[in-house]
Motif scaffolding. Structure first.
Motif, short mmCIF file in Angstrom:
data_model
loop_
_atom_site.label_atom_id
_atom_site.label_comp_id
_atom_site.label_asym_id
_atom_site.label_seq_id
_atom_site.Cartn_x
_atom_site.Cartn_y
_atom_site.Cartn_z
N UNK A 4 0.84 -1.19 0.00
CA UNK A 4 0.00 0.00 0.00
C UNK A 4 0.88 1.24 0.00
N UNK A 5 0.30 2.34 -0.43
CA UNK A 5 0.97 3.63 -0.35
C UNK A 5 0.78 4.22 1.04
N UNK A 6 1.82 4.95 1.50
CA UNK A 6 1.72 5.63 2.79
C UNK A 6 2.55 6.90 2.74
N UNK A 7 2.23 7.85 3.61
CA UNK A 7 3.03 9.05 3.79
C UNK A 7 3.75 8.89 5.12
N UNK A 8 5.09 8.78 5.06
CA UNK A 8 5.83 8.50 6.28
C UNK A 8 7.17 9.18 6.34
N UNK A 9 8.02 8.67 7.21
CA UNK A 9 9.36 9.23 7.39
C UNK A 9 10.29 8.14 7.87
N UNK A 10 11.58 8.30 7.56
CA UNK A 10 12.59 7.35 8.00
C UNK A 10 13.63 8.01 8.88
N UNK A 15 9.57 19.24 8.09
CA UNK A 15 8.65 18.65 7.12
C UNK A 15 9.36 18.04 5.92
N UNK A 16 10.65 18.37 5.75
CA UNK A 16 11.39 17.82 4.61
C UNK A 16 11.58 16.31 4.72
N UNK A 17 11.39 15.72 5.92
CA UNK A 17 11.58 14.28 6.09
C UNK A 17 10.36 13.49 5.63
N UNK A 18 9.24 14.16 5.38
CA UNK A 18 8.01 13.48 4.96
C UNK A 18 8.14 13.02 3.51
N UNK A 19 7.68 11.82 3.21
CA UNK A 19 7.78 11.30 1.86
C UNK A 19 6.75 10.20 1.65
N UNK A 20 6.49 9.89 0.40
CA UNK A 20 5.60 8.77 0.09
C UNK A 20 6.41 7.49 0.03
N UNK A 21 5.88 6.45 0.64
CA UNK A 21 6.59 5.17 0.72
C UNK A 21 5.61 4.05 0.38
N UNK A 22 6.16 2.86 0.17
CA UNK A 22 5.37 1.66 -0.05
C UNK A 22 5.58 0.73 1.14
N UNK A 23 4.48 0.28 1.74
CA UNK A 23 4.55 -0.58 2.92
C UNK A 23 3.60 -1.76 2.76
N UNK A 24 3.89 -2.88 3.46
CA UNK A 24 2.92 -3.99 3.44
C UNK A 24 1.62 -3.58 4.12
N UNK A 25 0.51 -4.04 3.60
CA UNK A 25 -0.76 -3.86 4.28
C UNK A 25 -0.66 -4.52 5.66
N UNK A 104 -1.94 7.79 7.90
CA UNK A 104 -1.53 8.32 6.60
C UNK A 104 -1.06 7.18 5.70
N UNK A 105 -2.01 6.31 5.39
CA UNK A 105 -1.75 5.15 4.56
C UNK A 105 -3.07 4.71 3.96
N UNK A 106 -2.99 3.88 2.93
CA UNK A 106 -4.22 3.40 2.31
C UNK A 106 -5.01 2.51 3.27
N UNK A 107 -4.29 1.79 4.14
CA UNK A 107 -4.94 0.93 5.11
C UNK A 107 -4.31 1.14 6.48
N UNK A 108 -5.10 0.93 7.52
CA UNK A 108 -4.58 0.99 8.88
C UNK A 108 -5.26 -0.11 9.69
N UNK A 109 -4.52 -0.70 10.61
CA UNK A 109 -5.08 -1.67 11.55
C UNK A 109 -5.36 -0.93 12.85
#
Length: 342
Positions: A4-10, A15-25, A104-109
């Motif tokens: 899924x797509x998510x907006x996260x940080x590593x 705010x410059x650390x925010x980015x779009x990432x791909x994560x497992x559902x 901030x992701x397509x899915x959340x538990x």
């Protein structure tokens, strides 16, 4: 593995650390719901986690952190121990759990026990503005300070909402006045924020940067029975104590990190309570109570007793998330900002 797509940080930072990432559902625990996220509300906790002002330690290798603890969406799967309260296709809203990935992701538990049924009369964006603020006010003032859910006989008691134009303050004014029947005075320092407080239902507005006791006295008010303090109690505790009537109660939504003089509380039998929305899910302290509160608030919204505090809606993008964080950190946001697909 579903992704899924998510907006996260590593890493921590601005705010410059925010980015779009791909994560497992996310995989579900037995008591979880898998929710397809439709809208996410912005709160100060998001910016504190992003910058590590909340002291959340260091990033582990390849770790991605996702903020956003005000969500609304549709249930896609239910855990084995959820029972019949929720089913796939149900619309829900929730604040969630600070120890888990945010919305901030397509899915959340999310634990089904801390979720409520989304108000049928509101959009997902309008609903996502509500949960965290509603829980803060309900737990802090109705539970913590013991304010009855219905008006008492006789002259109405008074409550002061410090920071009335913010997300919590906006809903605090409504709940205390329209559900509890209190006369609510709010604090605000700008013309537009004062107007917002009155729109939410405040009968009077004073400036928290000026002498609050004198301003209340000019309105014929010598003391208040309750204070909802959304600001830093390390900076205003003594001034707010001086405003409380005998047997009065104050709820603080931020921690006291400096020594405070409690002697003035004794003779007037004043009480101070602290409210942290994430206590119940983090410490497993009756988490089901949050679901019950949100279900009741949902009913009040559908009945028109309460109204959404959504003021600004932005698209679900990295740029919009950064914009929302900057607005939150400015201290000038009115009501709630929500990110949702256009």
């Amino acid at each position: 593995m579903r992704m899924m797509k998510a907006l996260g940080q590593t890493q921590f930072g601005g705010t410059e650390v925010l980015k779009q990432v791909s994560l497992p559902v996310p995989e579900l625990r037995a008591t979880d719901l898998l929710v397809r996220v439709k809208a996410v509300g912005i709160n100060p906790v998001d910016t504190k986690v992003r910058s590590n002002a909340a002291g959340h330690g260091q990033f582990q290798q390849e770790e991605v952190r996702v903020t956003g603890w005000d969500g609304a969406g549709m249930v896609e799967e239910v855990g084995s121990a959820v029972g019949g309260r929720f089913r796939p296709g149900d619309e829900v809203f929730f604040a969630g759990d600070l120890s888990r990935r945010g919305c901030h992701a397509e899915y959340v538990a999310v634990d089904a026990r801390v979720a409520g049924r989304k108000p049928a009369s509101l959009s997902f964006a309008e609903s996502a503005a509500i949960p965290l603020a509603a829980l803060a006010v309900w737990e802090g003032m109705i539970e913590g300070c013991g304010i009855p859910r219905e008006p008492r006989l006789g002259p109405p008691q008074r409550a002061l909402v410090v920071g009335g134009a913010g997300g919590v303050g906006s809903l605090g004014i409504q709940i205390l006045s329209r559900v509890c029947g209190l006369q609510v005075i709010a604090t605000a320092s700008r013309r537009e924020s004062a107007e917002h407080c009155r729109l939410m239902g405040a009968s009077g507005v004073i400036d928290h940067y000026k002498n609050m006791k004198e301003q209340l006295a000019s309105q014929g008010i010598q003391a208040v029975d309750y204070v909802l303090n959304t600001a830093d109690p390390n900076t205003n505790f003594d001034a707010l104590v001086a405003l409380l009537a005998p047997l009065g109660k104050m709820c603080c939504l931020q921690p006291m990190t400096k020594p405070a003089n409690l002697a003035p509380l004794f003779l007037r039998r004043l009480s101070v309570v602290f409210e942290a929305v994430f206590t119940r899910p983090l410490l497993r302290a009756s988490p089901e109570a949050q679901g019950a509160i949100l279900d009741h608030v949902s009913m009040l919204l559908d009945a028109g007793t309460l109204r959404t505090t959504l003021v600004k809606k932005l698209p679900w993008t990295v740029a919009a998330l950064a914009e929302a964080h900057v607005l939150s950190e400015s201290g000038r946001a009115l009501g709630k900002t929500v990110l949702a697909p256009v």
